[in-house]
Design an enzyme around this catalytic site. Sequence first.
Site, short mmCIF file in Angstrom:
data_model
loop_
_atom_site.label_atom_id
_atom_site.label_comp_id
_atom_site.label_asym_id
_atom_site.label_seq_id
_atom_site.Cartn_x
_atom_site.Cartn_y
_atom_site.Cartn_z
N LYS A 99 0.86 -1.19 0.00
CA LYS A 99 0.00 0.00 0.00
C LYS A 99 0.89 1.24 0.00
O LYS A 99 1.14 1.87 1.04
CB LYS A 99 -0.93 0.00 1.22
CG LYS A 99 -2.13 0.93 1.06
CD LYS A 99 -3.04 0.48 -0.07
CE LYS A 99 -4.22 1.40 -0.26
NZ LYS A 99 -5.04 1.04 -1.41
N SER A 124 -8.53 -0.26 -5.24
CA SER A 124 -8.79 0.14 -3.86
C SER A 124 -10.27 0.46 -3.69
O SER A 124 -11.11 -0.42 -3.85
CB SER A 124 -7.89 1.31 -3.45
OG SER A 124 -7.67 1.30 -2.06
#
Length: 601
Positions: free
Chosen positions: A204, A400
């Site tokens: 991430k 996402s």
Amino acid sequence: MLKRFLLNILSSFVGFWLAITLFVIASILLMVGMMGSMATSLASSSTTEVVKSRSILKLDLNGAIEEYQKPSEPDLSTLMSGGISAPLYLDVIINAIDEAEDNDDILAIYLKCGSISASPATLNAIRSKLLDFKKETNGKKKIIAYADSYSQGGYYIASVADEIYLNPAGELTLKGLASSGYYMKGLFDKIGLQFQVVKVGTYKSAVEPYILNEMSEPARAQLDTLFSGMWQYIRKGIADCRKDVIAEGIDSLINRDYISFSGSEAAKKAGLVDNLSYERGVIEKLSNIAGCEVKKLNFVGPATVAALSPWADDYNSKKRVAVLFAVGEIADGNDNQINFEKLVPVIQELAEDDNVKALVLRVNSPGGSVFGSDLIGEALDYFKSKGKPFVVSMGDYAASGGYWISAHADCIFADPLTITGSIGIFGLLPNFKGTLDMLGLNINTVATNPNAIFPNGYAPLTDEQLAVMQKYVETGYDRFVSRVADGRKMKKEDVLRIAEGRVWGAQTALKIGLVDKLGSLMDAVDYAAAQAKLGDDYDLAAYPQLQSTVWDMIMVNGTSMSDLCKQLNARDETTIKSYLLYRILNRYPIQARMPEYKVVF
């Protein structure tokens, strides 16, 4: 509270530039109003395009290609880009090619390739439709391509043409895929601003530009894998359409022969183009195809051709498949992004409309607000609860938060060059203590409880507070993973193995279960209609419905904003930095979004 505080602090950084921007924009709008009658007069006196016998569809592929037509409300980033002009629209281009395929009055397609600004999946959608055109017309209708100079994206589309022409003084760019971005820790150190990060997921990496001066190894590794897969697909596509080109040879042309700097003769020798010619010669070729003199050639643009068979405007149909566009970052209060405050009511209305038989959600989003993603996801669950098919079509990105809202679809379609996944969450919490010290500001607080103003933005978080925020993010991540597992009918542990914030190319996403099929938006529509048992007896309607703004008038009238940008000195480094800071601080603190990859194509 945190968002309001951050915006107040931010005003001292960007207020000056925003004030100038608003002043100049207001002046331009005043001039537009004064010139309205003149523009109307010019429009009425201009020659109107008409599709008539022996016409040629001209796709002038130059500039930005947007997903679909929506109200134009340029923000500071648009002004900083150097100007405002009417973009091309993917849905219009696709519909025009589709109409040209069956329309006997259209004899050929002329691809005039300029400097195209679009992501690989958008370009691939156009290219795939042109391949369908060639297959369905069985060579009876030609595709002729020309460019003064081919950009890589322009050439990727042009490579499907029956004949490819290049200006003798031009060049052809092939260079592979790349992505660059600002890493801003050094900037923030200079102004005393620190970012405290809480996140879940090794990959991430969306937070890295704010806390590092260079890309981490996991972030670089995932991009290497992602771009390698996409580039192999692109190379193969070019080689399949050019008989003298092999896929592996394209890398040799780039790395050994520097084909981008070798001129037009080298491009022809390599088999990348068929002939070198000035555009005049290409126009003569097209006049021969049309069987008329050059001066009588009738070129028609995609908007004119697409208007012959309007796409997705049947709002009164009782057998309606709704195509809902979710394009941009998931945010609130910004209609140039996915404004969840406005999108959620639209989904609810579609769910409760008995004439809407199925929904296709077109997702082109890197994600954004976790809160907004959750609200949109819940609204889509409500739509499904009505027993109607719900299908997703992925565009350039569905990552996402963009994947969050896709996960519960009955079936997920993606373009082979879509970027998806990035299942992870992060929190980016600014600490302005150093900035305030530089400014000589000291904040005193009286509170009944120690955490009454937590988080506050003007003091670093304690270890205990960081632990609280980390747990908060982990709880959100668990909900995200559980939603994916439920929607994809996977075990939670299997989702965890492919999550960690990692981005995936669509071809790999298909293998690991994040995507069901590779295909176009219309493939998704056909699937949704079949699931609703509508056969061929259905109509399309696109949502949200278009409502024009004054900016649309400016762009239609061709008003250039380059002078405005020069007056603002919009390329000045200070302005760019201020705007980057504005974007960062105006986001929700807790985000489900992928890194800001802009693939150079």
